[in-house]
Design a protein around this motif. Sequence first.
Motif, PDB file in Angstrom:
ATOM      1  N   LEU A  11      38.517 -23.404 100.256  1.00 16.93           N
ATOM      2  CA  LEU A  11      37.401 -23.349 101.186  1.00 16.93           C
ATOM      3  C   LEU A  11      36.885 -24.758 101.412  1.00 16.93           C
ATOM      4  CD1 LEU A  11      37.378 -20.622  99.358  1.00 16.93           C
ATOM      5  CD2 LEU A  11      35.110 -20.268 100.356  1.00 16.93           C
ATOM      6  N   ALA A  23      29.338 -15.056 107.696  1.00 14.87           N
ATOM      7  CA  ALA A  23      30.433 -15.674 106.948  1.00 14.87           C
ATOM      8  C   ALA A  23      30.082 -15.778 105.472  1.00 14.87           C
ATOM      9  CB  ALA A  23      30.752 -17.046 107.523  1.00 14.87           C
ATOM     10  N   VAL A  27      32.375 -13.810 102.679  1.00 17.41           N
ATOM     11  CA  VAL A  27      33.521 -14.601 102.238  1.00 17.41           C
ATOM     12  C   VAL A  27      33.840 -14.395 100.761  1.00 17.41           C
ATOM     13  CG1 VAL A  27      32.243 -16.719 101.655  1.00 17.41           C
ATOM     14  CG2 VAL A  27      34.616 -16.864 102.471  1.00 17.41           C
ATOM     15  N   ASP A  30      36.108 -11.475 100.274  1.00 16.91           N
ATOM     16  CA  ASP A  30      37.443 -11.730 100.821  1.00 16.91           C
ATOM     17  C   ASP A  30      38.249 -12.625  99.886  1.00 16.91           C
ATOM     18  OD1 ASP A  30      39.131 -11.126 103.151  1.00 16.91           O
ATOM     19  OD2 ASP A  30      39.142 -13.295 103.439  1.00 16.91           O
ATOM     20  N   ALA A 206      34.452 -22.885 106.376  1.00 21.80           N
ATOM     21  CA  ALA A 206      34.357 -21.513 105.891  1.00 21.80           C
ATOM     22  C   ALA A 206      33.103 -20.800 106.362  1.00 21.80           C
ATOM     23  CB  ALA A 206      34.420 -21.481 104.370  1.00 21.80           C
ATOM     24  N   TRP A 218      39.129 -19.888 106.009  1.00 17.08           N
ATOM     25  CA  TRP A 218      39.494 -20.471 104.726  1.00 17.08           C
ATOM     26  C   TRP A 218      40.985 -20.239 104.532  1.00 17.08           C
ATOM     27  CZ3 TRP A 218      41.249 -17.563 100.440  1.00 17.08           C
ATOM     28  CH2 TRP A 218      41.081 -16.171 100.539  1.00 17.08           C
ATOM     29  N   LEU A 235      37.391 -15.484 110.454  1.00 21.23           N
ATOM     30  CA  LEU A 235      36.328 -14.497 110.609  1.00 21.23           C
ATOM     31  C   LEU A 235      36.302 -14.033 112.059  1.00 21.23           C
ATOM     32  CD1 LEU A 235      33.919 -13.061 109.240  1.00 21.23           C
ATOM     33  CD2 LEU A 235      32.478 -14.945 110.036  1.00 21.23           C
ATOM     34  N   TRP A 240      37.170 -10.617 107.931  1.00 20.83           N
ATOM     35  CA  TRP A 240      38.154 -11.675 107.698  1.00 20.83           C
ATOM     36  C   TRP A 240      39.548 -11.118 107.883  1.00 20.83           C
ATOM     37  CZ3 TRP A 240      36.693 -16.660 107.023  1.00 20.83           C
ATOM     38  CH2 TRP A 240      35.348 -16.894 106.685  1.00 20.83           C
TER      39      TRP A 240
END
Length: 261
Positions: A11, A23, A27, A30, A206, A218, A235, A240
């Motif tokens: 990232l 995000a 994240v 993910d 990211a 990322w 995204l 994602w």
Amino acid sequence: MSARPVVVAHLSDLHLGAHDPAAVASVVADVAAARPALTVITGDSTMRARAGEFRQVRELIDRLPGPVLTVTGNHDLPLVSWRRLLRPYARFTRWIDADLDPARDVPGITALGLQSMPRWRWKNGRVTARQAAAVVRILGGSPAADVRVLALHHPPLATGTGRLIGRSRLLEAIRAARVDLVLAGHTHIPDVRVRGRQVFVVAGTAASRRTRGTPCSWSLIRVGPDEVVVRERYLHEGAWRVGRVVRARPGSAGAVSAAAS
């Protein structure tokens, strides 16, 4: 390079303080779903190096799958204040890592981060002779079977106005240490290149709202004995997804191939 594949989550450029809340909110899950052996953040974790922004970064790091290696970026130093002159890295070392050139030893991976942002430059970076020597000592001295990972904010292959001070000595150290994977950020544009036996991966942003042609992204990196596979996760509408898959074959002609997912 390791005979057994290892997975690294990369990232960069979170810019917390000027981020996309969707995000940041999504994240971690993910990244965790990928079960990386190592998570790397290559700088610009904050927007203006404020204490509240660093607290947000710390909270995010604590939720990411560890171990986590984080280095400074140009936005992680105070912009214009006495702190930049006298204590430019104080908030980073308090909230993120007391070591500005951190190392991580993970089964199958030896990783080193470099602090490439001197206080006397506003945007572009520098790598010192001492840091280049550390690359050779730490990564070059790692177990032969380990994947050797180097991380810094500024892309070492950048030329022109974005060229690193100390670029030549860093690239020579990377070659001498037989580094496998070099991770960087800064540009907000994902990129994968092969130079000799090294694979250079630049992650996009990211979480920043300041995207440049691609959405927040990322990079999920799988390092195998003959190939490095980079899956750029974008995204899109709150979720994602794999946006591009890049296959890099170190040391071979026509070493990079990319395909949209």
